[in-house]
Write a protein that holds these residues in place. Sequence first.
Motif, PDB file in Angstrom:
ATOM      1  N   VAL A   1       0.861  -1.178   0.000  1.00  0.00           N
ATOM      2  CA  VAL A   1       0.000   0.000   0.000  1.00  0.00           C
ATOM      3  C   VAL A   1       0.899   1.230   0.000  1.00  0.00           C
ATOM      4  CG1 VAL A   1      -1.989  -1.073   1.125  1.00  0.00           C
ATOM      5  CG2 VAL A   1      -0.203  -0.044   2.525  1.00  0.00           C
ATOM      6  N   GLY A   2       0.454   2.252  -0.705  1.00  0.00           N
ATOM      7  CA  GLY A   2       1.217   3.490  -0.793  1.00  0.00           C
ATOM      8  C   GLY A   2       0.299   4.692  -0.735  1.00  0.00           C
TER       9      GLY A   2
ATOM     10  N   VAL B   1      -6.603  -4.765   2.075  1.00  0.00           N
ATOM     11  CA  VAL B   1      -7.554  -3.859   2.725  1.00  0.00           C
ATOM     12  C   VAL B   1      -7.234  -3.732   4.209  1.00  0.00           C
ATOM     13  CG1 VAL B   1      -9.996  -3.420   3.168  1.00  0.00           C
ATOM     14  CG2 VAL B   1      -9.301  -4.498   1.034  1.00  0.00           C
ATOM     15  N   GLN B   2      -6.826  -4.833   4.846  1.00  0.00           N
ATOM     16  CA  GLN B   2      -6.461  -4.784   6.255  1.00  0.00           C
ATOM     17  C   GLN B   2      -5.250  -3.886   6.479  1.00  0.00           C
ATOM     18  OE1 GLN B   2      -8.197  -6.304   8.933  1.00  0.00           O
ATOM     19  NE2 GLN B   2      -6.857  -4.825   9.947  1.00  0.00           N
TER      20      GLN B   2
ATOM     21  N   SER C   1     -16.144  -9.641  -0.059  1.00  0.00           N
ATOM     22  CA  SER C   1     -15.355  -9.669   1.174  1.00  0.00           C
ATOM     23  C   SER C   1     -14.523  -8.406   1.338  1.00  0.00           C
ATOM     24  CB  SER C   1     -14.453 -10.904   1.183  1.00  0.00           C
ATOM     25  OG  SER C   1     -13.588 -10.913   0.055  1.00  0.00           O
ATOM     26  N   VAL C   2     -14.053  -7.836   0.237  1.00  0.00           N
ATOM     27  CA  VAL C   2     -13.270  -6.600   0.302  1.00  0.00           C
ATOM     28  C   VAL C   2     -14.141  -5.444   0.790  1.00  0.00           C
ATOM     29  CG1 VAL C   2     -12.128  -4.860  -1.126  1.00  0.00           C
ATOM     30  CG2 VAL C   2     -11.541  -7.268  -1.390  1.00  0.00           C
TER      31      VAL C   2
ATOM     32  N   VAL D   1     -13.577   2.089  -0.603  1.00  0.00           N
ATOM     33  CA  VAL D   1     -12.890   1.363  -1.664  1.00  0.00           C
ATOM     34  C   VAL D   1     -13.370   1.853  -3.028  1.00  0.00           C
ATOM     35  CG1 VAL D   1     -12.519  -0.902  -2.710  1.00  0.00           C
ATOM     36  CG2 VAL D   1     -12.532  -0.664  -0.227  1.00  0.00           C
ATOM     37  N   ILE D   2     -12.416   2.120  -3.912  1.00  0.00           N
ATOM     38  CA  ILE D   2     -12.698   2.441  -5.312  1.00  0.00           C
ATOM     39  C   ILE D   2     -12.017   1.379  -6.159  1.00  0.00           C
ATOM     40  CG2 ILE D   2     -12.436   4.119  -7.170  1.00  0.00           C
ATOM     41  CD1 ILE D   2     -12.311   6.311  -5.097  1.00  0.00           C
ATOM     42  N   THR D   3     -12.796   0.640  -6.918  1.00  0.00           N
ATOM     43  CA  THR D   3     -12.245  -0.424  -7.741  1.00  0.00           C
ATOM     44  C   THR D   3     -13.030  -0.520  -9.039  1.00  0.00           C
ATOM     45  OG1 THR D   3     -11.688  -2.784  -7.791  1.00  0.00           O
ATOM     46  CG2 THR D   3     -13.723  -2.171  -6.685  1.00  0.00           C
TER      47      THR D   3
END
Length: 257
Positions: free
Chosen positions: A86-87, A129-130, A155-156, A175-177
């Motif tokens: 993650v960044g 995500v965690q 689940s995400v 969340v954006i996906t």
Amino acid sequence: MNGATIGCSIFFRAGSYHPERLRASWHRWVLPHAPLVEVAGRLVVLGDPTHVVKDGGRMPGVVSLRETSETQSKPDYFRGQCWGAVGLLVGSLSACFCLPLSLQLHQGFRHLGEEDTHDPALKLGTRVVQMALSFALGNDRPVWLVLDAFFATASVFRLARSVWSVALQQPLVQVITRAKKNYVAYFPAPPKPPGKRGRQRQYGMKLVLWEAFDHDDFFRDVTLCIYGKEEQVRLMSPILWWKPLGQPLQFVWAVTP
């Protein structure tokens, strides 16, 4: 050279420090010093897993991984490590780059005779995500988590919605996906007529996401700044029900020039 190797081995195996504390110190330093990109009061965090080819037989975390690339010259399986990263987006929206926040091994502990330090209930996607949740909770900062289509699973979203911000009255991590082409969503069901027996329906008319681009009259024209230039983009962003999650989600269709 042997002395340096032994010194590095002692450093990485020392019990006088903990990786989580080092990571938290890095986060605390980055937030006040880096030019953070904020959108609607939230930081922007990027996340993705990556596979690294490794040939060492005694290296930790080396397992057999399946090649997901479409390049036919690569083998179907290879030996390597699976990392989750993650960044934080820094700079500005017109000129930005990703500043690394955390990098963790996500597979390959059991074959070494060691216990998996992660929650066994977490899958490969939810572990990223965690990591974002840990950053947001540790620094009390709401974030947008941008992921690719691999993470478009119930689940995400369920894990991201498990922690709420009291101040925003919204999930701490949004969340954006990108949705997959074969996904479908449902409009809210119309109200039940008075006097009709049974419970209120939850799902209304079904909508195949990819087919929504055929309905041009549903889109609206919006002027957006894309890569430093203003462009006209056609958007549609209804809130629809998604059955795998059992909750409403906001879907966005965009037609760019």
